[in-house]
Design a protein around this motif. Structure first.
Motif, PDB file in Angstrom:
ATOM      1  N   LEU A  18       8.170   1.536   2.592  1.00 11.48           N
ATOM      2  CA  LEU A  18       6.957   0.973   3.880  1.00 11.48           C
ATOM      3  C   LEU A  18       7.353   1.494   5.245  1.00 11.48           C
ATOM      4  N   SER A  19       6.261   1.666   6.016  1.00 11.78           N
ATOM      5  CA  SER A  19       6.311   1.887   7.371  1.00 11.78           C
ATOM      6  C   SER A  19       6.990   0.647   8.059  1.00 11.78           C
ATOM      7  N   GLU A  20       8.200   0.943   8.958  1.00  9.31           N
ATOM      8  CA  GLU A  20       8.678  -0.231   9.600  1.00  9.31           C
ATOM      9  C   GLU A  20       7.783  -1.135  10.233  1.00  9.31           C
ATOM     10  N   ALA A  54       2.916   3.359   2.159  1.00 10.57           N
ATOM     11  CA  ALA A  54       2.952   2.191   1.447  1.00 10.57           C
ATOM     12  C   ALA A  54       2.939   2.646  -0.077  1.00 10.57           C
ATOM     13  N   PHE A  55       4.168   2.719  -0.445  1.00  4.10           N
ATOM     14  CA  PHE A  55       4.486   3.408  -1.792  1.00  4.10           C
ATOM     15  C   PHE A  55       5.545   2.419  -2.527  1.00  4.10           C
ATOM     16  N   PHE A  56       5.445   2.205  -3.832  1.00  2.00           N
ATOM     17  CA  PHE A  56       6.226   1.819  -4.632  1.00  2.00           C
ATOM     18  C   PHE A  56       6.611   2.581  -5.806  1.00  2.00           C
ATOM     19  N   GLU A  57       7.786   2.105  -6.288  1.00  2.00           N
ATOM     20  CA  GLU A  57       8.403   2.775  -7.656  1.00  2.00           C
ATOM     21  C   GLU A  57       8.789   1.635  -8.696  1.00  2.00           C
ATOM     22  N   PHE A  58       8.772   1.686  -9.793  1.00  6.96           N
ATOM     23  CA  PHE A  58       9.357   0.545 -10.621  1.00  6.96           C
ATOM     24  C   PHE A  58       9.830   1.151 -11.890  1.00  6.96           C
ATOM     25  N   ILE A  59      10.846   0.583 -12.421  1.00  6.93           N
ATOM     26  CA  ILE A  59      11.341   1.295 -13.531  1.00  6.93           C
ATOM     27  C   ILE A  59      11.350   0.357 -14.652  1.00  6.93           C
ATOM     28  N   VAL A  60      10.948   0.683 -15.828  1.00  8.79           N
ATOM     29  CA  VAL A  60      11.125  -0.371 -16.919  1.00  8.79           C
ATOM     30  C   VAL A  60      11.529   0.412 -18.217  1.00  8.79           C
ATOM     31  N   LEU A  61      12.232  -0.204 -19.148  1.00  8.55           N
ATOM     32  CA  LEU A  61      12.620   0.046 -20.335  1.00  8.55           C
ATOM     33  C   LEU A  61      11.843   0.835 -21.143  1.00  8.55           C
ATOM     34  N   LEU A  85       0.466  -7.514   3.742  1.00  6.05           N
ATOM     35  CA  LEU A  85       0.769  -6.644   4.892  1.00  6.05           C
ATOM     36  C   LEU A  85      -0.764  -6.145   5.270  1.00  6.05           C
ATOM     37  N   GLY A  86      -1.699  -6.570   4.553  1.00  5.48           N
ATOM     38  CA  GLY A  86      -3.075  -5.966   5.063  1.00  5.48           C
ATOM     39  C   GLY A  86      -3.149  -4.429   5.083  1.00  5.48           C
ATOM     40  N   VAL A  87      -2.668  -3.928   4.069  1.00  5.28           N
ATOM     41  CA  VAL A  87      -2.674  -2.418   4.237  1.00  5.28           C
ATOM     42  C   VAL A  87      -4.058  -2.064   2.999  1.00  5.28           C
ATOM     43  N   ASP A  88      -4.839  -1.191   3.596  1.00  5.96           N
ATOM     44  CA  ASP A  88      -6.004  -0.725   2.892  1.00  5.96           C
ATOM     45  C   ASP A  88      -5.597  -0.365   1.306  1.00  5.96           C
ATOM     46  N   ARG A  89      -5.964  -0.615   0.441  1.00  5.12           N
ATOM     47  CA  ARG A  89      -5.722  -0.541  -1.091  1.00  5.12           C
ATOM     48  C   ARG A  89      -5.673   1.269  -1.305  1.00  5.12           C
ATOM     49  N   SER A  90      -6.504   1.867  -0.313  1.00  4.56           N
ATOM     50  CA  SER A  90      -6.745   3.331  -0.872  1.00  4.56           C
ATOM     51  C   SER A  90      -5.589   4.014  -0.372  1.00  4.56           C
ATOM     52  N   LEU A  91      -4.490   3.376   0.675  1.00  6.90           N
ATOM     53  CA  LEU A  91      -3.530   4.052   1.272  1.00  6.90           C
ATOM     54  C   LEU A  91      -2.106   3.948   0.341  1.00  6.90           C
TER      55      LEU A  91
END
Length: 141
Positions: A8-10, A67-74, A97-103
């Motif tokens: 995330l942007s700080e 606004a980026f996420f990564e997740f790990i699953v088996l 955070l009020g981030v626009d979904r498109s971002l």
């Protein structure tokens, strides 16, 4: 095993919003995967807007935010579970955070159980031991 990282942007986050993301993402993971919350690990990495770009523009020079996420699953988790996590993590960032979904962007990594380690042991072996212990318990009950 569930591990998630939010990038995330700080300028987007405060100590309180970070706590909310960490706690709620852990709860989402545990709920969707029907896994003990004790197994979850969630991290937030924050980035100076001078050191990230979105759409080819340095964030410090634009209204863009990271606004980026990564997740790990088996491997073996269903597409429905993975989609639910991606959708809920997106909504989490929108709401807190009020981030626009498109971002918002994200991805899921699948890891084979023999390539994931719990206390130094492959998850495949740990799973087998847990299943064997439940069978023995049921046989004795």
């Amino acid at each position: 095993m569930p591990v998630a990282k939010f990038h995330l942007s700080e300028e987007l986050i405060t100590k309180e919003s970070a706590r909310q993301i960490l706690q709620q993402a852990s709860a989402i993971y545990a709920d969707v995967l029907d896994s003990p919350i004790e197994r979850t690990r969630v991290f937030i990495n924050s980035y100076n807007p001078d050191y990230v770009a979105v759409g080819g523009e340095v964030c410090a020079d634009s209204a863009n935010v990271v606004a980026f996420f990564e997740f790990i699953v088996l491997d073996g988790r269903t597409q429905e579970q993975r989609t639910a996590i991606g959708e809920q993590f997106t909504l989490l960032l929108c709401d807190i955070l009020g981030v626009d979904r498109s971002l918002i962007r994200g991805y899921c990594s699948l890891v084979r159980p023999e390539d994931w380690y719990i206390s130094g042991n492959p998850a495949s072996a740990v799973r087998k031991a847990e299943v064997d212990a439940r069978r023995q318990e049921q046989g004795n009950g």
